[in-house]
Write an enzyme that holds these catalytic residues in place. Structure first.
Site, PDB file in Angstrom:
ATOM      1  N   TYR A 176      10.954  33.297  46.429  1.00 50.39           N
ATOM      2  CA  TYR A 176       9.756  33.000  47.222  1.00 50.39           C
ATOM      3  C   TYR A 176       9.729  33.731  48.568  1.00 50.39           C
ATOM      4  CZ  TYR A 176       9.154  29.172  43.939  1.00 50.39           C
ATOM      5  OH  TYR A 176       8.993  28.431  42.801  1.00 50.39           O
ATOM      6  N   HIS A 181       2.883  32.507  50.840  1.00 52.75           N
ATOM      7  CA  HIS A 181       3.071  31.126  51.303  1.00 52.75           C
ATOM      8  C   HIS A 181       4.169  31.029  52.361  1.00 52.75           C
ATOM      9  CE1 HIS A 181       1.229  27.369  50.571  1.00 52.75           C
ATOM     10  NE2 HIS A 181       1.989  26.884  49.616  1.00 52.75           N
ATOM     11  N   ASN A 195       5.818  21.428  49.460  1.00 52.27           N
ATOM     12  CA  ASN A 195       5.203  20.113  49.294  1.00 52.27           C
ATOM     13  C   ASN A 195       6.030  18.981  49.884  1.00 52.27           C
ATOM     14  OD1 ASN A 195       3.479  21.708  47.854  1.00 52.27           O
ATOM     15  ND2 ASN A 195       3.736  20.654  45.915  1.00 52.27           N
ATOM     16  N   ASN A 234      -0.620  21.918  51.163  1.00 58.57           N
ATOM     17  CA  ASN A 234       0.279  20.824  50.807  1.00 58.57           C
ATOM     18  C   ASN A 234       1.418  20.616  51.797  1.00 58.57           C
ATOM     19  OD1 ASN A 234      -1.158  19.980  48.542  1.00 58.57           O
ATOM     20  ND2 ASN A 234      -0.189  21.542  47.269  1.00 58.57           N
TER      21      ASN A 234
END
EC number: 3.1.1.29
Length: 191
Positions: A14, A19, A67, A113
């Site tokens: 990631y 994000h 999240n 989120n």
């Protein structure tokens, strides 16, 4: 400002995704300030202390998934008795094009989120946000894949510009001169 949080997802898979723009910003700030983010299990993240005494602040990149960011933020806030309005959360923003960054207090969550989880843990939206524009894929159903993909080369350059522009106003944010920081950031020539 007592706590600066960079939102993102942990792990190499990631690290380069849109994000993680907030986490990129905090890493760059740490480099600029000459501090190293280190793993701290108590706060579920990578942390660094900046300043001392009354001017002590913390950098935090949660290592929970996006999240669950609120768990890390709430743990550090509780331990150091940091009020939400003394916190800056840096995050990716679908509603801003790449190359644009905006500072604001409070406001909506825009379906983010990470922000939703922070609000759920703190019970308030009264914290500062630095929104790093990543653009929108155009279709709502494409958002999840979009934020979890690396930006295209030209987008990456624009996001990098937005990060640089917002890091230039960090001294104003750090001293609590938010209006001046917003004025400078929001009126800069943004690509």
């Amino acid at each position: 400002m007592k706590l600066i949080v960079g939102l993102g997802n942990p792990g190499r898979e990631y690290a380069a995704t849109r994000h993680n723009a907030g986490a990129w910003w905090v890493v760059r700030l740490a480099d600029q300030l000459g501090v190293t983010l280190k793993a701290d299990g108590k706060f579920h993240g990578l942390c660094a202390r900046i300043g001392q005494g009354e001017s002590e602040s913390w950098l935090l990149n949660p290592q929970t998934y996006m999240n669950a960011s609120g768990r890390a933020v709430a743990a550090l806030c509780r331990f150091y008795r940091i009020q939400p309005e003394q916190m800056l959360v840096v995050h990716d923003e679908l509603d801003l094009p790449p190359g644009v960054s905006r500072l604001k207090l409070d406001g909506g969550l825009g379906g983010h989120n990470g922000l939703k989880d922070i609000v759920a843990h703190l019970g308030t939206r009264e914290f500062w946000r630095l929104r790093i524009g990543i653009g929108h894929p155009g279709e709502k159903h494409a958002v999840v894949n979009y934020v979890l993909q690396p930006p295209r080369k030209e987008e990456a350059a624009l996001i990098d510009t937005a990060i640089n522009d917002s890091l230039e106003v960090w001294p104003l944010i750090a001293e609590g001169n938010y209006q001046a920081a917003m004025m400078r950031l929001h009126t800069q020539k943004q690509s």
